[in-house]
Write a protein that holds these residues in place. Structure first.
Motif, short mmCIF file in Angstrom:
data_model
loop_
_atom_site.label_atom_id
_atom_site.label_comp_id
_atom_site.label_asym_id
_atom_site.label_seq_id
_atom_site.Cartn_x
_atom_site.Cartn_y
_atom_site.Cartn_z
N ILE A 418 35.18 38.42 51.40
CA ILE A 418 36.28 37.48 51.15
C ILE A 418 35.89 36.44 50.12
CG2 ILE A 418 37.67 35.66 52.22
CD1 ILE A 418 37.78 37.44 54.72
N ALA A 419 34.64 36.00 50.16
CA ALA A 419 34.16 35.04 49.16
C ALA A 419 34.21 35.65 47.76
CB ALA A 419 32.75 34.59 49.49
N LEU A 420 33.81 36.92 47.63
CA LEU A 420 33.88 37.59 46.33
C LEU A 420 35.33 37.74 45.88
CD1 LEU A 420 31.18 40.40 46.73
CD2 LEU A 420 31.10 38.46 45.14
N ALA A 421 36.22 38.05 46.83
CA ALA A 421 37.63 38.20 46.47
C ALA A 421 38.19 36.91 45.90
CB ALA A 421 38.42 38.63 47.70
N ASN A 422 37.74 35.78 46.43
CA ASN A 422 38.27 34.48 46.00
C ASN A 422 37.51 33.87 44.84
OD1 ASN A 422 40.26 34.53 47.96
ND2 ASN A 422 39.02 33.42 49.48
N ALA A 423 36.47 34.55 44.36
CA ALA A 423 35.63 34.00 43.30
C ALA A 423 36.24 34.26 41.93
CB ALA A 423 34.23 34.60 43.38
N THR A 424 37.44 33.73 41.71
CA THR A 424 38.15 33.89 40.45
C THR A 424 39.15 32.76 40.32
OG1 THR A 424 39.67 35.33 39.21
CG2 THR A 424 39.79 35.43 41.61
N GLU A 425 39.52 32.46 39.08
CA GLU A 425 40.54 31.43 38.85
C GLU A 425 41.95 31.97 39.10
OE1 GLU A 425 40.84 32.17 33.98
OE2 GLU A 425 40.10 30.27 34.79
N TYR A 426 42.05 33.30 39.26
CA TYR A 426 43.36 33.91 39.44
C TYR A 426 43.68 34.12 40.92
CZ TYR A 426 42.75 34.87 34.49
OH TYR A 426 42.55 34.74 33.14
N GLY A 427 44.97 34.29 41.21
CA GLY A 427 45.38 34.54 42.59
C GLY A 427 46.73 35.19 42.65
N LEU A 428 46.88 36.32 41.95
CA LEU A 428 48.18 36.98 41.92
C LEU A 428 48.32 37.99 43.07
CD1 LEU A 428 50.88 37.23 40.48
CD2 LEU A 428 49.86 38.96 38.98
N ALA A 429 47.52 39.05 43.05
CA ALA A 429 47.63 40.09 44.07
C ALA A 429 46.25 40.42 44.63
CB ALA A 429 48.27 41.35 43.49
N ALA A 430 46.24 41.03 45.81
CA ALA A 430 45.01 41.50 46.45
C ALA A 430 45.36 42.68 47.34
CB ALA A 430 44.34 40.39 47.26
N TYR A 431 44.37 43.52 47.59
CA TYR A 431 44.56 44.69 48.44
C TYR A 431 43.38 44.77 49.41
CZ TYR A 431 47.52 45.76 44.42
OH TYR A 431 48.45 45.68 43.41
N ALA A 432 43.65 45.27 50.61
CA ALA A 432 42.57 45.43 51.59
C ALA A 432 42.85 46.64 52.46
CB ALA A 432 42.43 44.18 52.44
N PHE A 433 41.79 47.41 52.73
CA PHE A 433 41.90 48.58 53.60
C PHE A 433 40.96 48.39 54.79
CE2 PHE A 433 44.25 50.14 50.15
CZ PHE A 433 44.98 51.25 50.59
N THR A 434 41.55 48.43 55.97
CA THR A 434 40.79 48.26 57.21
C THR A 434 41.60 48.81 58.37
OG1 THR A 434 39.80 46.63 58.71
CG2 THR A 434 41.75 45.93 57.50
N ALA A 435 40.90 49.24 59.41
CA ALA A 435 41.58 49.69 60.64
C ALA A 435 41.71 48.57 61.65
CB ALA A 435 40.81 50.87 61.25
N SER A 436 41.15 47.41 61.34
CA SER A 436 41.11 46.30 62.27
C SER A 436 42.26 45.32 62.02
CB SER A 436 39.79 45.55 62.14
OG SER A 436 39.84 44.29 62.78
N LEU A 437 43.07 45.07 63.04
CA LEU A 437 44.13 44.10 62.92
C LEU A 437 43.57 42.70 62.67
CD1 LEU A 437 47.11 43.33 63.04
CD2 LEU A 437 46.90 43.18 65.53
N ASP A 438 42.47 42.39 63.35
CA ASP A 438 41.84 41.08 63.16
C ASP A 438 41.43 40.88 61.70
OD1 ASP A 438 42.15 40.41 65.80
OD2 ASP A 438 40.11 40.95 66.39
N ARG A 439 40.82 41.91 61.11
CA ARG A 439 40.42 41.80 59.70
C ARG A 439 41.66 41.65 58.80
NH1 ARG A 439 35.94 45.88 60.15
NH2 ARG A 439 33.99 44.74 59.73
N ALA A 440 42.67 42.43 59.09
CA ALA A 440 43.88 42.36 58.26
C ALA A 440 44.49 40.96 58.30
CB ALA A 440 44.90 43.39 58.75
#
Length: 494
Positions: A418-440
């Motif tokens: 999550i830290a790597l995902a947020n390590a940018t000046e941009y914040g338009l779209a993101a995608y995540a694949f997981t089987a865990s509801l908690d993670r989602a």
């Protein structure tokens, strides 16, 4: 005159009636001095058509028309505005094959993608046809009981719509639809690389307006080879009350600065650097399928394209190999050819930019699993490419690629991902694949992006708000929020 091989797929009727001029006050006309610029087919680098090249004077004539049309258009009943938009929607769907062929000719995307874009783009007119009658107001007694509060909505006024080249119908309809539904006349400056589709859509609207006896100056189109020639005088004119722009963050900043003098309402959909997170419990088959969609739509030339593939250590190697195998099976070529899945990039400089990012990543230690070549001698092609072992600070990770390249970066635990995902000046779209509801849920709450896809590689929908945070922009398009961008709130104390 059409000359390229892709143009041969256009119907003779479309070629004969395709407008290539400026649309001002309901008439197609030549630019000042008869100036034109060329639009080329990126699959062949050949000229498709010569298009009128608007000047500053032409832009002001278009604003004159929009300003004159504003009172009459504002007075048109919301139901009538909605019925107009519904009719345009139906016309675009009926002509989906012709319009898709035109999109493919000027942008290069495969025909199947182009047809999907036509249906997606048309859907904005259907959605805003329904929303035109839903501009909410309010009447209530003030808390002190001494008076009543009346809150109503009114159109902002004439709007400048500046659209990008990568989705020539969808980016236009996503702006035109809510503007017209709200009662705002528009001046549209399409991208000079793909102005033809916008012209065709504008002609459909113009014809419907004329047939219904409505003010045709409501929609004006000013293609130009010099964006500043059109935008600068309009942004400085007090009659303009709104600007909506989709494009790079750098240009967006410039437009915001220019808008400040008139305190214009501004909507900005800017750059992206979308993370694609794959957690250790993800279904890798679905993750790879979603990755192909999220990365390669329009050959990666999308602001919401997955730009960084952040994959847990436990599955990073397997995911990268599977993704490379999927990329290697895709057919690359001119979008008008049967069976092509990946088309060209938009111009030569785009190919050079993508190649430079890949070369720098490889020099920094990344491994090439597939791709990195230019598979055709003509046109602007670059093969779908997968890189593994990419450093988190590589330019191919930190910059928006806008091409068919997937850099895979491994991470350890969820906090690091999550830290790597947020390590940018941009914040338009993101995608995540997981089987865990908690993670989602955690991704949905902590990843800094305006749009988040969970276990899917596509997020866009005409009925949903589209936009970002941080330096990815201001405001939203689509959904109920898109209409809000073109409405002022007025409070009356009774």
């Amino acid at each position: 005159m059409a000359t390229s091989s892709s143009a041969s797929h256009l119907s003779p009727a479309l070629v004969a009636h395709l407008p290539t001029g400026l649309l001002i006050d309901g008439r197609w006309t030549a630019a000042e001095g008869g100036r034109t610029f060329e639009v080329e087919d990126p699959a062949t680098a050949e000229t498709l058509f010569d298009v009128s090249d608007a000047s500053s004077a032409d832009a002001l004539r278009a604003l004159d028309a929009a300003h004159r049309a504003a009172p009459a258009w504002r007075a048109v009943a919301p139901r009538e505005r909605g019925e107009l938009l519904r009719a345009v929607y139906e016309h675009l769907v009926a002509r989906a094959d012709d319009i898709a062929a035109l999109i493919t000719a000027e942008s290069g995307k495969p025909l199947a993608e182009a047809r999907a874009e036509v249906l997606y783009g048309a859907d904005f007119f259907r959605w805003y046809a329904e929303q035109a009658v839903r501009t909410d107001g309010l009447v209530r007694t003030a808390p002190a009981g001494a008076n009543r509060q009346l809150v109503s909505r009114r159109p902002v006024g004439p709007a400048l719509l500046i659209t990008p080249w990568n989705f020539p119908i969808a980016m236009a309809t996503r702006k035109i639809g809510p503007a017209l539904a709200a009662g705002c006349p528009v001046v549209i400056k399409p991208a000079h690389l793909t102005p033809l589709t916008t012209a065709l859509v504008a002609e459909v609207i113009r014809a419907e307006l004329e047939e219904r006896g409505l003010p045709t100056g409501v929609v004006n189109v000013v293609p130009t080879s010099s964006a500043s020639d059109v935008s600068s005088p309009l942004l400085a004119d007090p009659r303009l009350r709104k600007v909506s722009f989709t494009g790079s963050t750098a240009v967006g900043r410039t437009l915001l600065e220019a808008s400040a003098a008139q305190v214009l309402r501004a909507s900005m959909e800017l750059g992206g650097n979308a993370p694609f997170l794959v957690f250790p419990d993800a279904d890798l088959d679905k993750a790879v399928e979603g990755a192909v969609v999220a990365k390669l739509r329009n050959t990666g030339q999308s602001c919401v394209a997955a730009n960084r593939f952040l994959v847990h250590d436990a599955v990073a190697r397997e995911f990268a190999q599977r993704l490379a195998a999927a990329f290697a099976e895709l057919r690359v070529g001119p979008g008008a050819e049967e069976g092509v899945q990946v088309g060209p990039l938009i111009e030569a400089t785009a190919v050079d930019s993508v190649a430079g990012l890949v070369e720098a990543a490889v020099d920094g230690g990344a491994q090439v699993l597939t791709g990195t070549d230019r598979p055709r001698s003509s046109g602007y092609f670059y093969s779908p490419t997968v890189l593994s072992g990419v450093a988190p600070d590589a330019r191919v990770v930190t910059q928006e690629i806008f091409g068919p390249v997937a850099p895979v970066v491994a991470f350890g635990d969820d906090d690091e991902g999550i830290a790597l995902a947020n390590a940018t000046e941009y914040g338009l779209a993101a995608y995540a694949f997981t089987a865990s509801l908690d993670r989602a849920v955690r991704v949905a709450e902590e990843v800094e992006a305006g749009m988040i896809g969970i276990n899917r590689g596509m997020v866009s929908d005409a009925s949903a708000p589209f936009g970002g945070m941080k330096q990815s922009g201001l405001g939203r398009e689509g959904g109920e929020a898109g209409l809000e961008e073109y409405l002022e709130t007025v409070y009356v104390a009774l």
